[in-house]
Design a protein around this motif. Sequence first.
Motif, PDB file in Angstrom:
ATOM      1  N   ILE A  70       0.845  -1.197   0.000  1.00  0.00           N
ATOM      2  CA  ILE A  70       0.000   0.000   0.000  1.00  0.00           C
ATOM      3  C   ILE A  70       0.882   1.249   0.000  1.00  0.00           C
ATOM      4  O   ILE A  70       0.659   2.198  -0.766  1.00  0.00           O
ATOM      5  CB  ILE A  70      -0.950  -0.003   1.214  1.00  0.00           C
ATOM      6  CG1 ILE A  70      -1.858  -1.235   1.182  1.00  0.00           C
ATOM      7  CG2 ILE A  70      -1.797   1.273   1.232  1.00  0.00           C
ATOM      8  CD1 ILE A  70      -2.737  -1.399   2.427  1.00  0.00           C
ATOM      9  N   LEU A 129      -4.715   3.558   7.533  1.00  0.00           N
ATOM     10  CA  LEU A 129      -5.220   2.396   6.819  1.00  0.00           C
ATOM     11  C   LEU A 129      -6.404   1.776   7.555  1.00  0.00           C
ATOM     12  O   LEU A 129      -7.504   1.712   7.024  1.00  0.00           O
ATOM     13  CB  LEU A 129      -4.096   1.373   6.607  1.00  0.00           C
ATOM     14  CG  LEU A 129      -2.846   1.891   5.885  1.00  0.00           C
ATOM     15  CD1 LEU A 129      -1.871   0.750   5.631  1.00  0.00           C
ATOM     16  CD2 LEU A 129      -3.208   2.598   4.597  1.00  0.00           C
ATOM     17  N   ALA A 184      -7.731   2.927   2.632  1.00  0.00           N
ATOM     18  CA  ALA A 184      -8.132   1.587   3.077  1.00  0.00           C
ATOM     19  C   ALA A 184      -9.131   1.563   4.223  1.00  0.00           C
ATOM     20  O   ALA A 184      -9.579   0.481   4.603  1.00  0.00           O
ATOM     21  CB  ALA A 184      -6.883   0.800   3.495  1.00  0.00           C
ATOM     22  N   PHE A 207      -5.465  -2.465  -1.958  1.00  0.00           N
ATOM     23  CA  PHE A 207      -5.448  -1.062  -1.538  1.00  0.00           C
ATOM     24  C   PHE A 207      -4.239  -0.272  -2.055  1.00  0.00           C
ATOM     25  O   PHE A 207      -4.097   0.899  -1.722  1.00  0.00           O
ATOM     26  CB  PHE A 207      -5.539  -0.922  -0.012  1.00  0.00           C
ATOM     27  CG  PHE A 207      -6.846  -1.387   0.554  1.00  0.00           C
ATOM     28  CD1 PHE A 207      -8.047  -0.830   0.142  1.00  0.00           C
ATOM     29  CD2 PHE A 207      -6.881  -2.394   1.501  1.00  0.00           C
ATOM     30  CE1 PHE A 207      -9.256  -1.246   0.665  1.00  0.00           C
ATOM     31  CE2 PHE A 207      -8.088  -2.834   2.038  1.00  0.00           C
ATOM     32  CZ  PHE A 207      -9.277  -2.261   1.617  1.00  0.00           C
ATOM     33  N   ALA A 208      -3.376  -0.879  -2.873  1.00  0.00           N
ATOM     34  CA  ALA A 208      -2.224  -0.134  -3.395  1.00  0.00           C
ATOM     35  C   ALA A 208      -2.653   0.928  -4.403  1.00  0.00           C
ATOM     36  O   ALA A 208      -2.127   2.049  -4.396  1.00  0.00           O
ATOM     37  CB  ALA A 208      -1.219  -1.090  -4.021  1.00  0.00           C
TER      38      ALA A 208
END
Length: 400
Positions: free
Chosen positions: A44, A102, A126, A303-304
């Motif tokens: 991420i 996140l 995220a 979520f990257a």
Amino acid sequence: MIKKTLLCSAIVAATAMTSLAHAEVKLGFLGGFTGPIESLAPPIYQGAQLAISQINEQGGILGGQTLTISSADTTCTDASAAINAADRMINTENVVAIVGALCSGATIAAANNVAVPAGVVMVSPASTSPAIAEINDNDLVFRTTPSDSYQGEVLARLLLSKGIKEVVVTYVNNDYGQGLANAFSATYEAEGGFIAANAAHEDGKADYRSELGSLASSGVDNLLVLAYADTSGQTILRQAYESGNFTQYIGADGMVGDALVNAVGADVLEGMIATRPGKPDIPGTEAYAEAARAIGMDPNAVFASQAYDAAFLLALAIEKNGSAERAGLNEALRAVALPPGEVILPGEWEKAVQLLAEGKEINYEGAAGTQDFDERGNVPGVIEEMVVRDGSFQTVGLIE
């Protein structure tokens, strides 16, 4: 004397120009580098770093300044750690804005206690809990991933479409787990599903056999685990298999990671069903995928792409705002993310800077979606079905 004064003025001006050329504009990244998502956090962060590197390769920000990003660890589950990390980023590192956090609880803690009081914009890639939208945030908290109120609904309908009409559920007892479990349960039961047992669990324990025994007493062998791949989710699945009471394992985004498969066993999890936020079939997704592959990065890492969008959007907002000041950045963020305006795709930094310099409107269409923020900072999104097959999580496709 006049010549000496002019010479001194020239030196001062040259020094100022050199200083400006090497000046930095700094973003912060709040990640769960230790704790329940530690295997998910590095890719991420790499997504955000990819955006930063592209911007600097294309001339930098605000007239040639270097854009940097500093990171801090929230641990995901410790509110105090999240607050301390945000405090360091905002009050010591003096970042302009934050990518993160996140985990939902970390975002809520950091926003309420540090970022919002300081007037600092946060864009989480995220944090999916519906509770994010309820923060009294002065329009400072945004996210580039859809809310779990949507993912829960989609997961429920996916299981019903597969003929899975009864399940037992265990969810991690925090904002993420509770929000996702509530959304899933409401839709699943409303549309004919039966939840034989539904129980919260505390993260980080070594033994969940008692909780699993209670779930198994219902006689239902479809186990839905809404938790984290590196902590409770992993332990629960391992001990569920050892018990022999469950045959179908199901999860959501927090469970999607090959580290989970490797830890529990590919043969154990073969056929496990999961969902996660996906990427629609738009030009921005392929532009991002090409850039990610070029540096040896998995373009499908969970979520990257959302982290890439968060960093790129914040940079566009800073450029639109015309300075590295925090004030006005939220309005600038909305201006570059929403139509109307000429479309900017991932990697098109030079194009965006030129258009902004000409006084034109732009509309970023991202790696993970259109990123059109609503009044609460939420974005529309799509959910994709995942399955464990041949030793890894594989994408089945977007869920209509």
